[in-house]
Design a protein around this motif. Structure first.
Motif, PDB file in Angstrom:
ATOM      1  N   ALA A 243      90.276  99.573  30.077  1.00  0.00           N
ATOM      2  CA  ALA A 243      91.712  99.709  30.309  1.00  0.00           C
ATOM      3  C   ALA A 243      92.015 100.928  31.175  1.00  0.00           C
ATOM      4  N   THR A 244      91.307 102.022  30.932  1.00  0.00           N
ATOM      5  CA  THR A 244      91.518 103.230  31.727  1.00  0.00           C
ATOM      6  C   THR A 244      91.140 102.982  33.186  1.00  0.00           C
ATOM      7  N   THR A 245      90.037 102.298  33.398  1.00  0.00           N
ATOM      8  CA  THR A 245      89.590 102.019  34.758  1.00  0.00           C
ATOM      9  C   THR A 245      90.597 101.149  35.501  1.00  0.00           C
ATOM     10  N   VAL A 246      91.095 100.101  34.832  1.00  0.00           N
ATOM     11  CA  VAL A 246      92.070  99.216  35.465  1.00  0.00           C
ATOM     12  C   VAL A 246      93.364  99.969  35.764  1.00  0.00           C
ATOM     13  N   THR A 247      93.827 100.771  34.810  1.00  0.00           N
ATOM     14  CA  THR A 247      95.083 101.499  34.982  1.00  0.00           C
ATOM     15  C   THR A 247      94.993 102.499  36.124  1.00  0.00           C
ATOM     16  N   VAL A 248      93.922 103.273  36.142  1.00  0.00           N
ATOM     17  CA  VAL A 248      93.753 104.260  37.209  1.00  0.00           C
ATOM     18  C   VAL A 248      93.519 103.556  38.541  1.00  0.00           C
ATOM     19  N   GLY A 249      92.835 102.401  38.507  1.00  0.00           N
ATOM     20  CA  GLY A 249      92.650 101.641  39.737  1.00  0.00           C
ATOM     21  C   GLY A 249      93.969 101.233  40.356  1.00  0.00           C
ATOM     22  N   LEU A 251      96.829 102.780  39.894  1.00  0.00           N
ATOM     23  CA  LEU A 251      97.446 104.029  40.347  1.00  0.00           C
ATOM     24  C   LEU A 251      96.888 104.445  41.702  1.00  0.00           C
ATOM     25  N   VAL A 252      95.581 104.329  41.859  1.00  0.00           N
ATOM     26  CA  VAL A 252      94.935 104.732  43.108  1.00  0.00           C
ATOM     27  C   VAL A 252      95.332 103.796  44.252  1.00  0.00           C
ATOM     28  N   GLN A 253      95.427 102.506  43.973  1.00  0.00           N
ATOM     29  CA  GLN A 253      95.813 101.557  45.017  1.00  0.00           C
ATOM     30  C   GLN A 253      97.191 101.863  45.574  1.00  0.00           C
ATOM     31  N   GLU A 254      98.092 102.341  44.710  1.00  0.00           N
ATOM     32  CA  GLU A 254      99.455 102.595  45.151  1.00  0.00           C
ATOM     33  C   GLU A 254      99.636 103.981  45.749  1.00  0.00           C
ATOM     34  N   ASN A 255      98.915 104.970  45.219  1.00  0.00           N
ATOM     35  CA  ASN A 255      99.154 106.357  45.636  1.00  0.00           C
ATOM     36  C   ASN A 255      97.925 107.066  46.200  1.00  0.00           C
ATOM     37  N   SER A 258      93.880 111.183  43.606  1.00  0.00           N
ATOM     38  CA  SER A 258      94.521 112.481  43.383  1.00  0.00           C
ATOM     39  C   SER A 258      93.810 113.192  42.248  1.00  0.00           C
ATOM     40  N   VAL A 259      94.126 114.444  42.066  1.00  0.00           N
ATOM     41  CA  VAL A 259      93.545 115.203  40.948  1.00  0.00           C
ATOM     42  C   VAL A 259      93.941 114.566  39.623  1.00  0.00           C
ATOM     43  N   ALA A 260      95.190 114.098  39.546  1.00  0.00           N
ATOM     44  CA  ALA A 260      95.655 113.486  38.303  1.00  0.00           C
ATOM     45  C   ALA A 260      94.857 112.228  37.977  1.00  0.00           C
ATOM     46  N   ALA A 261      94.619 111.381  38.990  1.00  0.00           N
ATOM     47  CA  ALA A 261      93.857 110.153  38.758  1.00  0.00           C
ATOM     48  C   ALA A 261      92.443 110.471  38.303  1.00  0.00           C
ATOM     49  N   ARG A 317      97.124 105.013  29.366  1.00  0.00           N
ATOM     50  CA  ARG A 317      98.045 104.198  30.172  1.00  0.00           C
ATOM     51  C   ARG A 317      99.364 104.936  30.374  1.00  0.00           C
ATOM     52  N   VAL A 318      99.862 105.573  29.307  1.00  0.00           N
ATOM     53  CA  VAL A 318     101.116 106.325  29.397  1.00  0.00           C
ATOM     54  C   VAL A 318     100.970 107.478  30.378  1.00  0.00           C
ATOM     55  N   ALA A 319      99.839 108.179  30.334  1.00  0.00           N
ATOM     56  CA  ALA A 319      99.617 109.287  31.272  1.00  0.00           C
ATOM     57  C   ALA A 319      99.657 108.806  32.713  1.00  0.00           C
ATOM     58  N   ALA A 320      99.008 107.677  32.981  1.00  0.00           N
ATOM     59  CA  ALA A 320      99.022 107.132  34.337  1.00  0.00           C
ATOM     60  C   ALA A 320     100.437 106.710  34.743  1.00  0.00           C
ATOM     61  N   ALA A 321     101.184 106.106  33.817  1.00  0.00           N
ATOM     62  CA  ALA A 321     102.558 105.698  34.117  1.00  0.00           C
ATOM     63  C   ALA A 321     103.445 106.905  34.376  1.00  0.00           C
ATOM     64  N   ALA A 322     103.212 107.990  33.643  1.00  0.00           N
ATOM     65  CA  ALA A 322     104.004 109.203  33.850  1.00  0.00           C
ATOM     66  C   ALA A 322     103.763 109.783  35.238  1.00  0.00           C
ATOM     67  N   VAL A 323     102.527 109.728  35.691  1.00  0.00           N
ATOM     68  CA  VAL A 323     102.209 110.203  37.039  1.00  0.00           C
ATOM     69  C   VAL A 323     102.857 109.307  38.088  1.00  0.00           C
ATOM     70  N   GLN A 324     102.830 108.007  37.838  1.00  0.00           N
ATOM     71  CA  GLN A 324     103.300 107.048  38.829  1.00  0.00           C
ATOM     72  C   GLN A 324     104.817 106.952  38.876  1.00  0.00           C
ATOM     73  N   GLU A 325     105.468 106.945  37.725  1.00  0.00           N
ATOM     74  CA  GLU A 325     106.904 106.661  37.677  1.00  0.00           C
ATOM     75  C   GLU A 325     107.764 107.899  37.451  1.00  0.00           C
ATOM     76  N   GLU A 326     107.151 109.000  36.978  1.00  0.00           N
ATOM     77  CA  GLU A 326     107.874 110.252  36.747  1.00  0.00           C
ATOM     78  C   GLU A 326     109.070 110.047  35.813  1.00  0.00           C
ATOM     79  N   LYS A 327     108.810 109.337  34.689  1.00  0.00           N
ATOM     80  CA  LYS A 327     109.850 109.123  33.685  1.00  0.00           C
ATOM     81  C   LYS A 327     109.633 109.970  32.441  1.00  0.00           C
ATOM     82  N   LEU A 328     108.409 110.212  32.083  1.00  0.00           N
ATOM     83  CA  LEU A 328     108.080 110.901  30.845  1.00  0.00           C
ATOM     84  C   LEU A 328     107.763 112.365  31.114  1.00  0.00           C
ATOM     85  N   SER A 329     108.001 113.171  30.090  1.00  0.00           N
ATOM     86  CA  SER A 329     107.679 114.598  30.201  1.00  0.00           C
ATOM     87  C   SER A 329     106.214 114.839  29.871  1.00  0.00           C
ATOM     88  N   LEU A 330     105.742 116.018  30.239  1.00  0.00           N
ATOM     89  CA  LEU A 330     104.374 116.405  29.914  1.00  0.00           C
ATOM     90  C   LEU A 330     104.184 116.445  28.405  1.00  0.00           C
TER      91      LEU A 330
END
Length: 443
Positions: A243-249, A251-255, A258-261, A317-330
């Motif tokens: 799941a982590t690999t798919v989620t980060v994949g 994220l990487v395809q769109e952006n 990065s260090v976050a990925a 998954r939430v961490a990746a979504a937070a990086v991508q969508e900038e909706k959640l706080s740290l």
């Protein structure tokens, strides 16, 4: 033809021709008993259900509905894990791998798939204040449990010595399933539904203990059960990595990279690997073979682990979504990842303590040392980004994310290193004082 060749032909006939054959009690004291390929195939469908629940948990956490999401997740994980445990208990005692047994097992796998399709609607219903028991969930659970009831009754017919306990298991599971259906169809306020679901879950968990105390043990194999739990843990950890690999994949395809990925995928690998290492530091098979009566407490101590591991995947998954969508706080990211990791570490510690019958304080410092970095990650999240959405381009966003995921991964690594350096000695001391049990009849 020589006698060895005849013996080989008999073995091959049994392995390759799955006609109907007797379903006697398996040898509870067989220390060479191992997991069958059918059981491994069966486990894969349950990991898909864990993954589906984790995906829904992450989706609803990102959408801003944490409490309903957690409630629906706990319900889904209990339902799936309990059904798996019920079947594992039966197969440990009576699995004969004939054609009828295989068909019944495959039918249960189909039920798991149906239930998984019902999870999205169940999560949405809880968010709206309704019962998670929709049609797909109920039908899926019914398909999972009816074959199990029939197999217990078949065992009762073919094993006269354990007939009472087999009938009791079959009737208890059937009655519990009828109660699940009643809770689903009767119109009730949401709080009453939740209360009844909790009561029903607790009653189901208490029933096997009460039945076997009163009627005697089913002929389960303690070493086989230890292996089954270990393999499901292993497969669930694999789902986290996948799941982590798919989620980060994504994220990487769109952006792009990065260090976050990089940090998210590294944290996923580190946490999954360290939890694997830590869990298999528990000598479950060796201890349960020697002291089989510990299996009941041990299995319930294990119970939260599968959900905690799957929730680690949800946190990533939430961490990746937070990086991508900038909706959640740290801070929210830190909580979503730290809580399931902490639950997994606590579960491992409790499972070890229950298995080893060692409750003294000499193991506690290592346990606290493992949890300290995880707690520090939550503090870092609260200090550096409690309210504002995570923004890696301004302020402390990137630094905070790196610190949070690194500290949480560090907590799992501390558990592994601490046990390798110090903790194993405590295991050896705990073994030294106990005498082995005599295997009870049928246990």
């Amino acid at each position: 033809m020589s006698e060895p060749d005849e013996a080989l032909k008999r073995d091959l006939r049994d392995d390759l021709r799955h006609r109907l054959r007797p379903m006697p009690a398996r040898d509870a004291g067989d220390t060479s008993r191992s997991t069958a390929p059918l059981e491994l195939l069966y486990d894969l469908t349950y990991v898909i259900a864990f993954a589906g629940a984790a995906e829904q948990l992450a989706h609803h956490l990102v959408a801003g509905a944490p409490l309903p999401a957690i409630g629906a997740y706990l319900f889904a994980i209990f339902a799936v894990t309990w059904a798996w445990l019920n079947f594992t208990w039966l197969t440990s005692a009576y699995g004969n791998d004939d054609a009828l047994f295989r068909v019944a097992t495959i039918a249960q796998m189909a039920g798991v798939v149906v239930l998984t399709f019902g999870l999205p609607a169940g999560f949405s219903a809880v968010e709206e204040g309704h019962s998670p028991l929709n049609t797909l969930v109920i039908v899926g659970y019914l398909v999972m449990r009816v074959p199990l009831v029939l197999l217990w009754l078949r065992a009762a017919r073919e094993d006269a010595g354990n007939r009472r306990i087999c009938v009791a298991y079959g009737c208890t599971i059937a009655a519990a399933q009828a109660c699940w259906i009643l809770v689903a169809v009767l119109p009730m306020p949401f709080p009453a539904t939740v209360l009844l679901l909790v009561v029903l879950a607790l009653a189901e968990m208490a029933a096997p203990v009460l039945l076997e105390r009163r009627l005697g043990n089913a002929p389960w194999n303690a070493g086989h059960l230890a292996e089954r739990f270990g393999l499901l843990t292993l497969i669930t950890l694999g789902e986290v990595i996948a799941a982590t690999t798919v989620t980060v994949g994504t994220l990487v395809q769109e952006n792009g990279w990065s260090v976050a990925a990089v940090m998210i995928i590294a944290a996923g690998l580190a946490i999954a690997s360290a939890l694997w290492w830590a869990y298999f530091q528990i000598p479950s098979r060796a201890i349960l073979i020697r002291w089989p009566r510990r299996v009941f407490a041990w299995r319930y101590a294990n119970f939260p682990l599968f959900g905690a591991i799957a929730a680690v995947g949800a946190g990533l998954r939430v961490a990746a979504a937070a990086v991508q969508e900038e909706k959640l706080s740290l801070f929210q990211v830190a909580l979503c990842l730290a809580v399931p990791v902490a639950v997994a570490l606590v579960t491992i510690f409790v499972t070890w303590s229950v298995l080893m019958h060692a409750y003294d304080l000499t193991h506690v410092p290592l346990f606290l040392a493992s949890l300290s970095p995880v707690a520090a990650a939550v503090v870092v999240g609260a200090v550096l980004g409690r309210d504002e959405p995570l923004d890696l381009t301004h302020g402390h966003g990137l630094t905070g994310l790196v610190l949070v995921v690194s500290l949480i991964a560090l907590g799992t690594v501390v558990e592994v290193v601490g046990h390798e350096v110090v903790g194993f000695r405590h295991t050896l001391r705990a073994v030294g004082g106990d005498q082995p049990e005599v295997q009870p009849d049928g246990a």
